[in-house]
Scaffold this motif. Structure first.
Motif, PDB file in Angstrom:
ATOM      1  N   LEU A  42       0.585  -0.833   0.237  1.00 21.14           N
ATOM      2  CA  LEU A  42      -0.068   0.512   0.094  1.00 21.14           C
ATOM      3  C   LEU A  42       0.965   0.767   0.058  1.00 21.14           C
ATOM      4  O   LEU A  42       0.627   2.143  -0.782  1.00 21.14           O
ATOM      5  N   LYS A  43       2.027   1.231   1.532  1.00 21.34           N
ATOM      6  CA  LYS A  43       2.465   2.432   0.936  1.00 21.34           C
ATOM      7  C   LYS A  43       3.394   2.571  -0.109  1.00 21.34           C
ATOM      8  O   LYS A  43       3.641   4.068  -0.906  1.00 21.34           O
ATOM      9  N   LEU A  44       4.010   1.912  -0.487  1.00 28.05           N
ATOM     10  CA  LEU A  44       4.889   1.929  -2.147  1.00 28.05           C
ATOM     11  C   LEU A  44       3.922   2.317  -3.350  1.00 28.05           C
ATOM     12  O   LEU A  44       4.040   3.159  -4.107  1.00 28.05           O
ATOM     13  N   ALA A  45       2.501   1.916  -3.748  1.00 26.22           N
ATOM     14  CA  ALA A  45       1.299   2.236  -4.631  1.00 26.22           C
ATOM     15  C   ALA A  45       0.701   2.895  -4.666  1.00 26.22           C
ATOM     16  O   ALA A  45       0.771   3.660  -4.874  1.00 26.22           O
ATOM     17  N   ASP A  46       0.523   3.506  -3.378  1.00 30.20           N
ATOM     18  CA  ASP A  46      -0.293   4.633  -3.121  1.00 30.20           C
ATOM     19  C   ASP A  46       0.053   6.037  -2.429  1.00 30.20           C
ATOM     20  O   ASP A  46       0.091   7.239  -2.351  1.00 30.20           O
TER      21      ASP A  46
END
Length: 133
Positions: A42-46
């Motif tokens: 989630l952190k990397l993508a969003d």
């Protein structure tokens, strides 16, 4: 027989142990467990706005595996919101990039460079620290 899961590289563990809904009388429900690798996806993508290919390379997994982890994380967050459930950060199948520690007094998460011999919290100076698992 299923192939064993490979560990997913997590650069930094979540800075929280969990989240609870605010303003809702919650009866005792089982919390939603968000695995470290799901948090990282989630952190990397969003948050970091990386493509699935870029993020999968950082985590050391295939793009398809990254997509499955990311989708599972999104569904868990949605379920927690809709069903008004607590979210807990759980270790899962993660391989931390460095050796991370947590202070049991102020809950700071940090690493200690190998050149430093004293193992205490850099924030509150407490010696009540443990390795993040």
């Amino acid at each position: 027989m299923a192939r064993p899961k490979s560990l997913r590289k997590v650069v930094k563990p979540p800075g929280f142990k969990g989240y609870k809904p605010y303003g809702h009388q919650q009866r005792r429900q089982k919390p939603v467990d968000l695995l470290y690798e799901e948090y990282e996806a989630l952190k990397l993508a969003d948050y970091d706005l990386m493509t699935h290919q870029e993020a999968s390379e950082i985590m050391g997994i295939s793009r398809a595996t990254f997509a499955r982890i990311y989708e599972r994380a999104r569904r868990k967050i949605a379920r927690a919101f809709v069903e008004v459930k607590e979210i807990k950060a759980v270790y899962g199948h993660a391989l931390l990039d460095k050796s991370w520690l947590v202070c049991n007094k102020c809950f700071a998460r940090f690493t200690i460079p190998e050149t430093i011999t004293e193992r205490n919290c850099p924030v509150c100076k407490s010696y009540n620290i443990e390795t993040v698992k």
